[in-house]
Design a protein around this motif. Structure first.
Motif, PDB file in Angstrom:
ATOM      1  N   ASN A   2       0.772  -1.226   0.000  1.00  0.00           N
ATOM      2  CA  ASN A   2       0.000   0.000   0.000  1.00  0.00           C
ATOM      3  C   ASN A   2       0.809   1.284   0.000  1.00  0.00           C
ATOM      4  O   ASN A   2       0.237   2.339   0.100  1.00  0.00           O
ATOM      5  CB  ASN A   2      -1.025   0.008   1.137  1.00  0.00           C
ATOM      6  N   ASP A  30      -0.921  -4.391  -6.530  1.00  0.00           N
ATOM      7  CA  ASP A  30      -2.364  -4.542  -6.440  1.00  0.00           C
ATOM      8  C   ASP A  30      -3.096  -3.406  -7.158  1.00  0.00           C
ATOM      9  O   ASP A  30      -2.505  -2.425  -7.578  1.00  0.00           O
ATOM     10  CB  ASP A  30      -2.821  -4.671  -4.984  1.00  0.00           C
ATOM     11  N   ASP A  31      -4.385  -3.560  -7.310  1.00  0.00           N
ATOM     12  CA  ASP A  31      -5.197  -2.579  -8.041  1.00  0.00           C
ATOM     13  C   ASP A  31      -5.194  -1.201  -7.394  1.00  0.00           C
ATOM     14  O   ASP A  31      -5.390  -0.201  -8.072  1.00  0.00           O
ATOM     15  CB  ASP A  31      -6.635  -3.086  -8.190  1.00  0.00           C
ATOM     16  N   THR A  32      -4.961  -1.125  -6.101  1.00  0.00           N
ATOM     17  CA  THR A  32      -4.907   0.169  -5.423  1.00  0.00           C
ATOM     18  C   THR A  32      -3.806   1.036  -6.013  1.00  0.00           C
ATOM     19  O   THR A  32      -4.006   2.215  -6.293  1.00  0.00           O
ATOM     20  CB  THR A  32      -4.670  -0.021  -3.910  1.00  0.00           C
ATOM     21  N   ARG A  34      -2.419   0.631  -8.946  1.00  0.00           N
ATOM     22  CA  ARG A  34      -2.688   0.879 -10.360  1.00  0.00           C
ATOM     23  C   ARG A  34      -3.518   2.146 -10.521  1.00  0.00           C
ATOM     24  O   ARG A  34      -3.512   2.763 -11.565  1.00  0.00           O
ATOM     25  CB  ARG A  34      -3.429  -0.301 -10.990  1.00  0.00           C
ATOM     26  N   GLN A  35      -4.221   2.531  -9.467  1.00  0.00           N
ATOM     27  CA  GLN A  35      -5.053   3.717  -9.503  1.00  0.00           C
ATOM     28  C   GLN A  35      -4.581   4.759  -8.487  1.00  0.00           C
ATOM     29  O   GLN A  35      -5.342   5.624  -8.090  1.00  0.00           O
ATOM     30  CB  GLN A  35      -6.510   3.328  -9.227  1.00  0.00           C
ATOM     31  N   LEU A  57       3.088   2.547 -13.810  1.00  0.00           N
ATOM     32  CA  LEU A  57       1.994   2.889 -12.889  1.00  0.00           C
ATOM     33  C   LEU A  57       1.415   4.271 -13.178  1.00  0.00           C
ATOM     34  O   LEU A  57       0.199   4.462 -13.101  1.00  0.00           O
ATOM     35  CB  LEU A  57       2.476   2.806 -11.443  1.00  0.00           C
ATOM     36  N   TRP A  60      -0.887   3.968 -16.168  1.00  0.00           N
ATOM     37  CA  TRP A  60      -2.159   3.352 -15.792  1.00  0.00           C
ATOM     38  C   TRP A  60      -3.009   4.289 -14.939  1.00  0.00           C
ATOM     39  O   TRP A  60      -4.202   4.454 -15.177  1.00  0.00           O
ATOM     40  CB  TRP A  60      -1.925   2.051 -15.036  1.00  0.00           C
ATOM     41  N   ALA A  61      -2.391   4.904 -13.926  1.00  0.00           N
ATOM     42  CA  ALA A  61      -3.158   5.736 -12.988  1.00  0.00           C
ATOM     43  C   ALA A  61      -3.668   7.019 -13.639  1.00  0.00           C
ATOM     44  O   ALA A  61      -4.755   7.488 -13.301  1.00  0.00           O
ATOM     45  CB  ALA A  61      -2.289   6.084 -11.767  1.00  0.00           C
TER      46      ALA A  61
END
Length: 115
Positions: A2, A30-32, A34-35, A57, A60-61
């Motif tokens: 995280n 994790d997807d967290t 990625r955003q 990243l 993507w974000a």
């Protein structure tokens, strides 16, 4: 995972080449992340061992439009016949400059500024 401090190095980014271009994968993230907030990811571009991770990243974000061939959002990736990958670390400063210019723009453009 995280925080960006816990992110894997660039060695964890895997690349595949196909008819539509290059595709990165970062299965350890994790997807967290990625955003994640773009501002928190910009610092990765200063790390010679994590700039590719940061670039992937951030792409993507941010949701920026980008090409997948001949580069992946401005990152030249050499995938050899044996599947090994070579990414010239000299690209880091240009990508860092482009991402910081993108982040400082208001409004932010829908793609990275030109080289």
């Amino acid at each position: 995972m995280n925080t960006t401090d816990e992110l894997p190095t660039d060695q964890a980014v895997t690349w595949s080449a196909h008819a539509f271009g290059l595709t990165p994968a970062l299965p350890a993230v994790d997807d967290t992340l990625r955003q994640a907030d773009v501002g928190s990811l910009l610092g990765l571009l200063d790390d010679p061992d994590r700039f590719v991770t940061g670039h992937v990243l951030l792409t993507w974000a941010s949701g920026v439009r980008h090409e997948a061939f001949p580069t992946w959002n401005g990152l030249a990736v050499d995938i050899r016949a044996d599947g090994s990958v070579d990414i010239d670390p000299a690209q880091r400063e240009d990508l860092r400059r482009r991402w910081h210019a993108w982040a400082a723009a208001d409004p932010r453009p829908d793609e990275l500024p030109a080289r």
